[in-house]
Design an enzyme around this catalytic site. Structure first.
Site, PDB file in Angstrom:
ATOM      1  N   ARG A  24       0.873  -1.217  -0.036  1.00 46.82           N
ATOM      2  CA  ARG A  24      -0.028  -0.114  -0.009  1.00 46.82           C
ATOM      3  C   ARG A  24       0.993   1.218   0.120  1.00 46.82           C
ATOM      4  O   ARG A  24       1.999   1.153   0.050  1.00 46.82           O
ATOM      5  CB  ARG A  24      -0.915  -0.016   1.361  1.00 46.82           C
ATOM      6  CG  ARG A  24      -0.127   0.115   2.494  1.00 46.82           C
ATOM      7  CD  ARG A  24      -0.951  -0.552   3.698  1.00 46.82           C
ATOM      8  NE  ARG A  24      -0.487  -0.067   4.977  1.00 46.82           N
ATOM      9  CZ  ARG A  24      -0.870   0.418   6.017  1.00 46.82           C
ATOM     10  NH1 ARG A  24      -1.730   1.126   5.929  1.00 46.82           N
ATOM     11  NH2 ARG A  24      -0.050   0.759   7.045  1.00 46.82           N
ATOM     12  N   THR A 135      12.309   3.242   8.345  1.00 46.70           N
ATOM     13  CA  THR A 135      11.849   2.714   7.311  1.00 46.70           C
ATOM     14  C   THR A 135      12.194   3.009   5.972  1.00 46.70           C
ATOM     15  O   THR A 135      12.264   4.676   6.097  1.00 46.70           O
ATOM     16  CB  THR A 135      10.235   2.412   7.145  1.00 46.70           C
ATOM     17  OG1 THR A 135       9.995   1.794   8.509  1.00 46.70           O
ATOM     18  CG2 THR A 135       9.812   1.806   6.056  1.00 46.70           C
ATOM     19  N   LYS A 160      15.009  -0.248   8.180  1.00 44.03           N
ATOM     20  CA  LYS A 160      14.279  -1.290   7.642  1.00 44.03           C
ATOM     21  C   LYS A 160      13.833  -1.213   6.023  1.00 44.03           C
ATOM     22  O   LYS A 160      13.307   0.029   5.929  1.00 44.03           O
ATOM     23  CB  LYS A 160      12.951  -1.334   8.528  1.00 44.03           C
ATOM     24  CG  LYS A 160      11.776  -2.197   8.049  1.00 44.03           C
ATOM     25  CD  LYS A 160      11.032  -2.722   9.265  1.00 44.03           C
ATOM     26  CE  LYS A 160       9.664  -3.160   8.746  1.00 44.03           C
ATOM     27  NZ  LYS A 160       8.750  -3.604   9.878  1.00 44.03           N
ATOM     28  N   LYS A 162      11.967  -1.621   2.604  1.00 43.90           N
ATOM     29  CA  LYS A 162      10.947  -2.162   2.082  1.00 43.90           C
ATOM     30  C   LYS A 162      11.231  -3.093   0.677  1.00 43.90           C
ATOM     31  O   LYS A 162      11.764  -2.140  -0.134  1.00 43.90           O
ATOM     32  CB  LYS A 162       9.829  -1.305   1.853  1.00 43.90           C
ATOM     33  CG  LYS A 162       9.306  -0.812   3.202  1.00 43.90           C
ATOM     34  CD  LYS A 162       8.368  -1.973   3.866  1.00 43.90           C
ATOM     35  CE  LYS A 162       7.732  -1.413   5.103  1.00 43.90           C
ATOM     36  NZ  LYS A 162       6.909  -2.431   6.038  1.00 43.90           N
ATOM     37  N   GLU A 217      11.505  -9.841   7.010  1.00 42.02           N
ATOM     38  CA  GLU A 217      10.284  -9.986   7.586  1.00 42.02           C
ATOM     39  C   GLU A 217       9.086 -10.507   6.667  1.00 42.02           C
ATOM     40  O   GLU A 217       9.396  -9.933   5.474  1.00 42.02           O
ATOM     41  CB  GLU A 217       9.983  -8.540   8.050  1.00 42.02           C
ATOM     42  CG  GLU A 217       8.780  -8.380   8.988  1.00 42.02           C
ATOM     43  CD  GLU A 217       8.829  -7.100   9.618  1.00 42.02           C
ATOM     44  OE1 GLU A 217       9.723  -6.374  10.066  1.00 42.02           O
ATOM     45  OE2 GLU A 217       7.593  -6.395   9.668  1.00 42.02           O
ATOM     46  N   ASP A 242       5.231 -11.165  10.398  1.00 42.40           N
ATOM     47  CA  ASP A 242       4.461 -10.006  10.872  1.00 42.40           C
ATOM     48  C   ASP A 242       2.941 -10.197  10.420  1.00 42.40           C
ATOM     49  O   ASP A 242       2.128 -10.560  11.253  1.00 42.40           O
ATOM     50  CB  ASP A 242       5.096  -8.717  10.084  1.00 42.40           C
ATOM     51  CG  ASP A 242       4.357  -7.423  10.408  1.00 42.40           C
ATOM     52  OD1 ASP A 242       3.431  -7.597  11.242  1.00 42.40           O
ATOM     53  OD2 ASP A 242       4.495  -6.378   9.683  1.00 42.40           O
ATOM     54  N   SER A 294       4.662  -1.007  14.183  1.00 43.09           N
ATOM     55  CA  SER A 294       3.263  -0.123  14.337  1.00 43.09           C
ATOM     56  C   SER A 294       2.975   0.045  12.915  1.00 43.09           C
ATOM     57  O   SER A 294       3.823  -0.267  12.089  1.00 43.09           O
ATOM     58  CB  SER A 294       3.237   1.009  14.857  1.00 43.09           C
ATOM     59  OG  SER A 294       4.048   2.037  14.237  1.00 43.09           O
ATOM     60  N   ASP A 319      10.381  -0.969  15.973  1.00 46.03           N
ATOM     61  CA  ASP A 319      10.179  -0.474  14.723  1.00 46.03           C
ATOM     62  C   ASP A 319       8.792   0.591  14.857  1.00 46.03           C
ATOM     63  O   ASP A 319       7.925   0.332  14.702  1.00 46.03           O
ATOM     64  CB  ASP A 319       9.699  -1.714  13.718  1.00 46.03           C
ATOM     65  CG  ASP A 319       9.329  -1.035  12.446  1.00 46.03           C
ATOM     66  OD1 ASP A 319       9.586   0.045  12.023  1.00 46.03           O
ATOM     67  OD2 ASP A 319       8.385  -1.768  11.644  1.00 46.03           O
ATOM     68  N   ASP A 321       8.650   3.873  13.970  1.00 46.99           N
ATOM     69  CA  ASP A 321       9.019   5.252  13.240  1.00 46.99           C
ATOM     70  C   ASP A 321       7.837   5.900  12.660  1.00 46.99           C
ATOM     71  O   ASP A 321       8.077   6.956  12.499  1.00 46.99           O
ATOM     72  CB  ASP A 321      10.127   4.968  12.218  1.00 46.99           C
ATOM     73  CG  ASP A 321       9.739   4.047  11.393  1.00 46.99           C
ATOM     74  OD1 ASP A 321       8.802   3.230  11.497  1.00 46.99           O
ATOM     75  OD2 ASP A 321       9.967   4.261   9.882  1.00 46.99           O
TER      76      ASP A 321
HETATM   77 MG    MG Z   1       6.081  -5.665   8.430  1.00 45.67          MG
END
Ligand code: MG
Length: 353
Positions: A24, A135, A160, A162, A217, A242, A294, A319, A321
């Site tokens: 998303r 992230t 992190k 993506k 993850e 997750d 979150s 995590d 942020d």
């Molecule tokens: Mg995740």
């Protein structure tokens, strides 16, 4: 002390820039805020974010769940009976984990205010404030490289990244980022369900030959517990669940199947603090450490997650942020950020005034 009022309100705050994942794209943090009032006038605050692609909840559905079956079992109850109230909330409404999380947070906040203790002390007390990762949203490799360099420059030592929408591009993303951040920065990957199991094994094994990745993850779709196990048996980098992990029952199944090395707990998936603690405890009994994460959430629910993480010795990855993505930082209270470190207030409850 009786709960005399439950109010909900929608709020939204724009992000500095769009947050993109394999699932998303988000440009603002839109939430339902919950306020619970006790008959002595004390209030407790909670908040829920809507994530259609993860929990299936919308802002109207969160509002309807709180204003209907959840409110029915909390109005006029004594807040001192917190555990029983939370059990009734759980049973009177299936699913709707974000709506439940907002109420669970507000109840904990009100309960702690009544007894005059900070939430983190009620949860057991902590010693080292959580240090969040930052992230790097999904984008073209050059753009992610530039973002990563900037974030490390701002003092974020754990990134992190993506990934999860294109095998070759995912590898290029990691390589380009590693080029500019050097060896000091820790990189963790989040594929947000974007790979299939064989593809995941190929990508992870390729990355293993080069430079250290701390963890990967949710490589495969949420329902595919066997896929997580398949990958875990074939790679060395730790695999974290997750989107596969909502409840303590999911945690139990993932652990029993030996499907993952790590679990990522989010209050919006677990249904709040109490269930999140149950997950962290279950994992601890199996020697599996947890991350607290979150969604794109408000400062209220991120603070609740930070209090829990600070107090629980089996939550060792952070995590949190989301609020650092906001265009304007929220009013003081709850968390004071020192770069990546979340200093928690010693005021009662979540610490907001
Ligand atoms: Mg995740």
């Amino acid at each position: 002390m009786k709960i005399s009022e439950v109010q909900t309100k929608k709020t939204s705050k724009p992000l500095e820039k769009a947050f993109k994942t394999a699932l998303r794209e988000v440009t603002e943090i839109e939430v339902i805020d919950v306020m619970i009032r006790l008959e002595n006038g004390d209030t407790g605050n909670g908040s829920a974010a809507s994530t259609w692609q993860i929990t299936g909840e919308s802002l109207p559905s969160i509002h309807a769940a709180i204003d209907g079956p959840i409110k029915d079992v909390i109005l006029n109850r004594d807040i001192e009976e917190l555990e029983d109230i939370l059990t009734k909330v759980e049973k009177n409404c299936i699913g709707n984990t974000s709506a439940k999380a907002a109420v669970d947070i507000a109840l904990h906040d009100a309960y702690c205010k009544l007894f005059g203790v900070p939430l983190h002390q009620y949860l057991g007390g902590g010693s080292v404030f959580p240090e969040t990762d930052m992230t790097i949203g999904l984008d073209r490799p050059e753009i992610m490289q530039k973002d990563a360099k900037e974030r490390v420059g701002q003092g974020f030592n754990v990134l992190k990244i993506k990934v999860g929408n294109d095998e070759q591009m995912d590898i290029s993303r990691i390589e380009k980022i590693r080029e500019v951040v050097g060896e000091e920065a820790t990189l963790r990957l989040d594929a947000n369900q974007g790979w299939d199991r064989k593809q995941a094994v190929q990508i992870i094994r390729h990355l293993e030959k080069k430079r250290g990745i701390e963890l990967v993850e949710q490589p495969v779709p949420a329902h595919d517990f066997e896929g997580l196990k398949y990958i875990r048996e074939r790679v060395d980098i730790p695999i974290m669940a997750d989107e596969s992990l909502f409840s303590p029952f999911d945690a139990f199944r993932l652990i029993k199947m030996e499907a993952v090395d790590l679990l990522n707990i989010k209050l919006m998936k677990s249904g709040g603090i109490r269930r999140a603690r149950q997950i962290a405890d279950t994992a601890q009994s199996a020697g599996i450490e947890c991350m607290i994460g979150s969604m794109m959430e408000s400062s209220v629910s991120v603070a609740a997650a930070a209090h829990l993480a600070y107090a629980h010795c089996n939550i060792t990855y952070y995590d949190l942020d989301a609020v650092l993505w906001l265009k304007e930082q929220p009013e003081k209270g709850g968390i004071t950020w020192h770069g990546a470190t979340a200093e928690l207030s010693n005021k009662p409850g979540l610490g907001f005034t």
